[in-house]
Write an enzyme that holds these catalytic residues in place. Structure first.
Site, PDB file in Angstrom:
ATOM      1  N   SER B  15     -22.720-152.126-110.602  1.00 37.81           N
ATOM      2  CA  SER B  15     -22.532-150.703-110.910  1.00 37.81           C
ATOM      3  C   SER B  15     -23.760-149.872-110.563  1.00 37.81           C
ATOM      4  O   SER B  15     -24.018-148.851-111.170  1.00 37.81           O
ATOM      5  CB  SER B  15     -22.189-150.536-112.384  1.00 37.81           C
ATOM      6  OG  SER B  15     -23.280-150.948-113.181  1.00 37.81           O
ATOM      7  N   GLY B  16     -24.545-150.313-109.575  1.00 33.59           N
ATOM      8  CA  GLY B  16     -25.621-149.463-109.075  1.00 33.59           C
ATOM      9  C   GLY B  16     -25.066-148.433-108.107  1.00 33.59           C
ATOM     10  O   GLY B  16     -23.853-148.160-108.098  1.00 33.59           O
ATOM     11  N   THR B  47     -30.873-149.055-108.789  1.00 35.00           N
ATOM     12  CA  THR B  47     -30.886-147.690-108.266  1.00 35.00           C
ATOM     13  C   THR B  47     -31.703-146.762-109.164  1.00 35.00           C
ATOM     14  O   THR B  47     -32.483-145.944-108.687  1.00 35.00           O
ATOM     15  CB  THR B  47     -29.444-147.163-108.128  1.00 35.00           C
ATOM     16  OG1 THR B  47     -28.735-147.999-107.218  1.00 35.00           O
ATOM     17  CG2 THR B  47     -29.426-145.736-107.608  1.00 35.00           C
ATOM     18  N   ARG B 285     -47.525-151.573 -95.094  1.00 32.29           N
ATOM     19  CA  ARG B 285     -47.284-152.372 -96.299  1.00 32.29           C
ATOM     20  C   ARG B 285     -47.330-153.873 -96.023  1.00 32.29           C
ATOM     21  O   ARG B 285     -47.868-154.640 -96.812  1.00 32.29           O
ATOM     22  CB  ARG B 285     -45.884-152.072 -96.859  1.00 32.29           C
ATOM     23  CG  ARG B 285     -45.815-150.891 -97.752  1.00 32.29           C
ATOM     24  CD  ARG B 285     -44.411-150.824 -98.334  1.00 32.29           C
ATOM     25  NE  ARG B 285     -44.169-149.547 -98.985  1.00 32.29           N
ATOM     26  CZ  ARG B 285     -43.014-149.212 -99.555  1.00 32.29           C
ATOM     27  NH1 ARG B 285     -41.997-150.036 -99.514  1.00 32.29           N
ATOM     28  NH2 ARG B 285     -42.865-148.048-100.140  1.00 32.29           N
ATOM     29  N   GLU B 380     -27.889-153.291-101.234  1.00 31.33           N
ATOM     30  CA  GLU B 380     -28.938-154.291-101.002  1.00 31.33           C
ATOM     31  C   GLU B 380     -28.384-155.698-100.787  1.00 31.33           C
ATOM     32  O   GLU B 380     -29.014-156.512-100.114  1.00 31.33           O
ATOM     33  CB  GLU B 380     -29.907-154.279-102.195  1.00 31.33           C
ATOM     34  CG  GLU B 380     -31.255-154.886-101.867  1.00 31.33           C
ATOM     35  CD  GLU B 380     -32.244-154.753-103.023  1.00 31.33           C
ATOM     36  OE1 GLU B 380     -31.961-154.000-103.975  1.00 31.33           O
ATOM     37  OE2 GLU B 380     -33.293-155.409-102.964  1.00 31.33           O
TER      38      GLU B 380
END
Lengths: 247, 575
Positions: B15-16, B47, B285, B380
Site C-alpha cells: 500500500s505504498g 513512500t 554517491r 521498487e
C-alpha cells in the site's frame, strides 16, 4: 560511570488467549548511550522474549506506528529517550484503539472509520485534464493545508483525549484536524452545511471539552488547539446561519 | 487450521505509492480491487519516508528541459543498463502523474502556475518538484484519500505467503489474515506486486522502513518469475552511526554538499582525495560509498564502524549561521543535535553507507507485465528502470507512472474462468504449519541477524569474487538450517508478530540468494555494484542485464542485451 540498569515493566495480554490474564512483565536492560524506547524494545524482543508485541515501521518518527503509553503519557517509542526517563519505565498500549496484543494496537480500523465518516477526500466534479495546469492557490492556503497534513496518524491525540476515552464515536483532534484541512482547500467543493453535518455534532467539534491534552501530546507539535478553534468558529457560523468574516 | 476463500478481479499487494496508484487505476476501469498490506494503510510503505524531490520534466525552471532530457539523464545515471522502453514512458508520463496528484490534494511548492523545480544531482536541468520537505508523506496521504473514496476493499494486517499458479497463470494467492487468525486463499484474475525493496537485508545499515524484506521479490521468485538487475543495491553514503540517537540520519549529507564537510579515517587522514582526486567528498554517491566502505573494511574506520564527518575546518560562526538557516535550533528531521550532545562546529559525526534503494526487481514490460501470466509489478519491487543506479528524484515518479500502468493492465487481464487453486494452497501450507508446530529450535531473529551480517560484509558496498562464493555457501547452509530448525515460541495465529517475522526472514533468505548470484556473475564494477577484483567498467562484455530465476528447485542466472526504446528504436542517452 557505569551505565544505568533499566527496568521495563510492560503490559502483557493477548486478547486471543483470554485464559492468560493481563499482567505486567519485567525486563532488565543496560542503558546504552542515546537509547530510545524503540531500540530498547527491539533488544528485549531479540534477546529476551520473541513473543513481545509492539509496532514499528520507519524507526525515525515519520510513520507514526510506534505510539504507546510510556510512563503514562502517549509517546512515540522511537522519539523517546531513556535518558529523559527514570530507571523504572512502564509501558502500556494506547487506550481507545482495539488491542492487538501487548503494546500493539489497531489504529487502522479507527482511522478508516474517521476517514469515511469525514469523507476525507477532495470532493470535486471537475474532470482531470493532464494537459491543463491546476487552479492557482495562494501561498498562505497551501501552507495551511501542508501544516494540517503533517499529521502522522499515530493516535497520541486520541489516546490522551478524555472525550475519546469516554465516547466511542468521537472523531477527536485527528478528525477535526482532518476536516480543517479540507475546509481551507479550494479544491474541495463541499459547502458549510455539508461540513456541519459531519462536524457540527457531539461526535465532532462540539464533543470536545477543551482539556487540550491532544495539543500537549502531539509528537509533531501540530497546532491542534488552533484547528479546533477554527472548525468550531466555522461550525458556529453555519449553525447560526450567518456569513462569517474571513478567517 | 481452517482456510477461508475469497475472490476479486485484481489483487494489489502493498500500500505504498505504487500499490495505491495501481489500485486506483484498476478500480477506475471498473475492476473489483482488493488492496492488501501487512501493516496499515496509514503507516506501511517506504513512500512516506521520502523527504524531498520527485523529478518530472515540466521545464518550468528551464524551458530547455523536456522528457528527452529526462530520458538521457536517467539512462546515463543508470550506467546504460536501464530498459530504454521503461525510461521512455517514465520520462513522458511523469508530469501528468504529478498533476494528477495535485488534483488528489497534494500541495506542491509553486511559483504562480508553475511548479518550483529545484536542481537535483544527476539531472541536467532543475527538475525536482516537492511538497515542502515531506513530499512522500503528502503523496501517500493524497493517495490514501482516493483509496478511501473509491470502492476498493482494503485488507490491513494481511500478509501474502505464496502466489498460486494454475498451469502457467497466477490464479490467486495464499495469504494470512492476521486479524482473523486464519489462512485465506484469494482467487483473482491478476496480482500486482507493489511491495517495495529489500533494504532490510542490510539492517542495521538500512535507511528504509523495517518492512523492506523483499516480500514481493520472494513471491515472484518462488513462483518462477524472472528478476532483473538484482546485483544493484544503492547505498546512501553518509548515514549517522554515532551518536547512536541519530542512527541512520542521512540529512548530514547537507554538511558535505553545502559546507564541503570532510571525511577522515581513524588515523586522521582525509581519504577521499585518494578515491577521487578532483572532487574528493563532492564526488558521486557510489564513489563516496565505496571510499567510506573501503576505509571501514581496511580497519581504518572510526570506533563505531564508520568514518568521521567534520566541518571543524570552517570558522565556527560560519557553521552556526549555516545551521541556523537550514536547521533552526540545531534540529535535523526532528532530531535534536544539541540533545544528542554534539556540537557540529567542533565534533565529528561518525557516518557509514546505508542500504537505500533496490534497483533490481521483477522484470516488467512498460505495462508492468512480468514473465508470468497474470502477474504484474510496479514501483521498487520491479526492476529495469534505474539500471545500475537510481538518480535522486526518480523513485517517487516511478511509483506513479508504473503503478498506474500496472493497474490498467491488471484490470484488462482477460481470463475466461477463475480457477480454484486449492491444491496448490494446501501444498504451500505444509511448510508454514511445520514452523508453527515445531516445539524446539531457533528463533527467526537468529537467522535474520546472521543473514544481515553476511550481506553487509560480503555482498554490501564492496564485493569480491571469493567473498561472494563464501557468502553463497554460507547462505546455502543458513537456508537449509532455517527450514529445518526455525521455531516459534508463539504458535497462535492471531496477530502473531513472531510468525510474521519468520515469514519475512524466509523471504529475505530467498532474495539474498538472488542478490549474491547476480553479484557473483557480474565481473566488472558499474553503478552501485563494485567489485574489488574487477575494479573497472567493462562495456565490451557487460552491457547486459542479469536475469535470475528459480525453477524446479534450482537457481539460474543468464544475461541478455539491454532493451531498446520503442519510439526512437534506439539506445541513446547520455554521452
Amino acid at each position: 560511570m557505569a551505565n544505568r540498569q533499566l527496568t521495563f515493566s510492560i503490559f502483557r495480554y493477548n486478547p486471543h488467549t483470554p485464559e492468560i490474564k493481563p499482567r505486567m512483565q519485567e525486563y532488565r536492560l543496560e542503558e546504552l548511550p542515546g537509547m530510545t524506547m524503540f531500540v530498547a524494545l527491539n533488544k528485549i524482543r531479540e534477546e529476551q522474549d520473541p513473543t513481545l508485541m509492539f509496532d514499528f515501521v520507519c524507526r525515525a518518527a515519520i510513520c507514526g506506528s510506534c505510539a504507546m503509553l510510556i510512563n503514562g503519557k502517549p509517546r512515540l517509542a522511537c522519539k523517546t529517550l531513556a535518558k529523559d526517563l527514570p530507571a523504572r519505565i512502564t509501558m502500556f498500549p494506547l487506550p481507545v484503539f482495539k488491542l492487538i496484543g501487548d503494546l500493539s494496537v489497531d489504529t487502522g480500523t479507527w482511522f478508516r472509520h474517521m476517514s469515511l465518516k469525514t469523507e476525507a477526500w477532495v470532493h470535486s466534479n471537475k474532470q482531470f485534464d493532464p494537459a491543463k495546469p491546476e487552479d492557482r492557490m495562494d501561498n498562505e492556503t497551501a501552507l495551511k493545508i501542508y501544516e494540517a497534513e503533517r499529521c502522522i496518524e499515530c493516535g497520541c491525540c486520541i489516546a490522551g483525549c478524555a472525550t475519546a476515552n469516554i465516547r466511542e464515536d468521537f472523531l477527536g483532534a485527528a478528525g477535526i484536524n482532518r476536516i480543517a484541512r479540507f475546509m481551507v482547500d479550494p479544491r474541495d467543493e463541499r459547502t458549510g452545511e455539508q461540513y456541519f453535518e459531519i462536524m457540527g455534532t457531539e461526535e465532532g467539534a462540539f464533543g470536545c471539552v477543551g482539556l487540550m491534552a491532544c495539543d500537549d501530546n502531539c509528537p509533531m507539535q501540530l497546532p491542534l488547539q488552533m484547528q479546533l478553534a477554527f472548525v468550531r468558529r466555522k461550525m458556529a457560523a453555519v449553525g447560526w446561519k450567518y456569513k462569517p468574516q474571513a478567517v | 487450521m481452517s482456510m477461508l476463500t475469497s475472490s476479486t478481479d485484481v489483487l494489489v499487494i502493498g500500500s505504498g505509492g505504487a500499490g495505491c496508484r495501481a489500485a486506483i487505476a484498476a478500480r477506475g476501469e471498473g475492476a473489483r480491487v482488493m488492496l492488501v498490506t501487512k501493516d496499515r494503510l496509514e503507516h506501511g510503505g517506504v513512500t512516506l519516508m521520502a523527504p524531498f524531490s520527485c523529478c518530472a520534466a515540466f521545464g518550468h525552471a528551464d524551458r530547455r528541459d523536456n522528457s528527452g532530457e529526462h530520458f538521457k539523464d536517467t539512462v546515463q545515471g543508470g550506467a546504460y543498463l536501464s530498459n530504454r522502453r521503461l525510461v521512455e514512458v517514465f520520462a513522458a508520463e511523469a508530469p501528468q502523474r504529478i498533476r494528477e496528484l495535485e488534483a488528489y490534494g497534494v500541495t506542491f511548492d509553486k511559483n504562480g502556475d508553475c511548479y518550483e523545480q529545484v536542481a537535483i544531482p544527476g539531472h541536467s536541468f532543475p527538475r525536482g518538484v516537492h511538497a515542502g520537505f515531506e513530499t512522500g508523506r503528502q503523496f501517500q496521504k493524497a493517495l490514501n484519500k482516493e483509496i478511501r473514496k473509491m470502492d476498493i476493499t482494503v485488507r490491513e494486517y494481511f500478509m501474502v505467503l505464496d502466489l498460486l499458479l494454475e498451469g502457467d497463470r497466477v490464479a490467486g494467492v495464499l495469504a494470512w489474515d492476521m486479524a482473523a487468525g486464519q489462512f485465506e486463499v484469494v482467487c483473482c484474475r491478476s496480482v500486482v506486486l507493489a511491495t517495495g525493496g529489500v533494504q532490510e537485508l542490510y539492517h542495521p545499515y538500512c535507511s528504509a522502513t523495517a518492512g523492506t524484506t523483499g516480500d514481493g521479490h520472494a513471491l515472484a521468485l518462488k513462483a518462477g518469475a524472472v528478476l532483473v538487475d538484482m546485483e544493484f543495491i544503492q547505498f546512501y553514503p553518509t548515514c549517522v552511526v554515532w551518536p547512536p540517537v541519530l542512527w541512520g540520519l542521512h540529512e548530514v549529507s547537507m554538511l558535505v554538499y553545502m559546507l564541503q564537510g570532510r571525511l577522515y579515517n581513524k588515523l586522521g587522514e582525509r581519504f577521499m582525495p585518494r578515491v577521487d582526486p578532483r572532487r574528493a567528498e563532492l564526488t558521486t554517491r557510489d564513489l563516496l560509498s565505496r571510499g567510506i566502505a573501503g576505509e571501514i573494511l581496511a580497519g581504518r574506520g572510526s570506533p563505531h564502524g564508520g568514518v568521521y564527518l567534520s566541518v571543524s575546518h570552517l570558522p565556527q560562526n560560519a557553521v552556526r549561521d549555516f545551521m541556523e538557516h537550514w536547521f533552526p535550533g540545531n534540529v535535523m528531521r526532528g532530531y535534536d543535535l544539541n540533545g544528542a550532545g554534539l556540537d557540529v562546529c567542533r565534533d565529528a559525526f561518525e557516518v557509514a553507507p546505508f542500504a537505500h534503494f533496490t534497483m533490481g526487481g521483477v522484470k516488467i514490460d512498460a505495462d508492468g507485465r512480468t514473465s508470468l501470466n497474470g502477474l504484474l509489478a510496479a514501483g521498487e519491487v520491479a526492476g529495469g528502470l534505474h539500471g545500475a543506479n537510481r538518480l535522486q528524484g526518480n523513485a517517487l515518479a516511478e511509483t506513479q507512472v508504473f503503478g498506474r500502468r500496472a493497474g490498467l493492465a491488471a484490470a484488462s487481464q482477460q481470463t475466461a474462468e477463475r480457477g480454484e487453486p486449492m491444491p496448490a494452497a494446501h501444498r504451500a501450507l505444509e511448510r508454514y504449519r511445520g514452523w508453527l508446530s515445531r516445539r524446539s529450535g531457533k528463533s527467526h531473529h537468529h537467522f535474520r541477524r546472521r543473514l544481515q551480517e553476511l550481506m553487509w560484509e560480503k555482498a554490501g558496498v564492496l564485493r569480491e569474487g571469493d567473498g561472494l562464493k563464501r557468502a553463497a555457501a554460507e547462505l546455502y547452509a543458513l537456508r537449509q538450517e532455517f527450514e529445518r530448525a526455525v521455531a516459534l515460541r508463539d504458535d497462535g495465529m492471531v496477530y502473531n508478530h513472531e510468525f510474521m517475522g519468520a515469514l519475512e526472514t524466509a523471504n529475505m533468505l530467498d532474495v539474498a540468494q538472488a542478490v549474491i548470484l547476480a553479484a557473483g556473475a557480474r565481473e566488472e564494477t558499474r553503478g552501485a555494484h563494485a567489485r574489488l577484483d574487477f575494479p573497472s567498467r567493462d562495456d565490451e562484455n557487460w552491457l547486459v542485464n542479469g536475469l535470475v530465476q528459480y525453477t524446479d528447485g534450482a537457481w539460474s542466472i543468464r544475461h541478455e542485451p539491454v532493451a531498446a526504446a520503442v519510439e526512437t528504436g534506439g539506445m541513446a542517452g547520455g554521452d
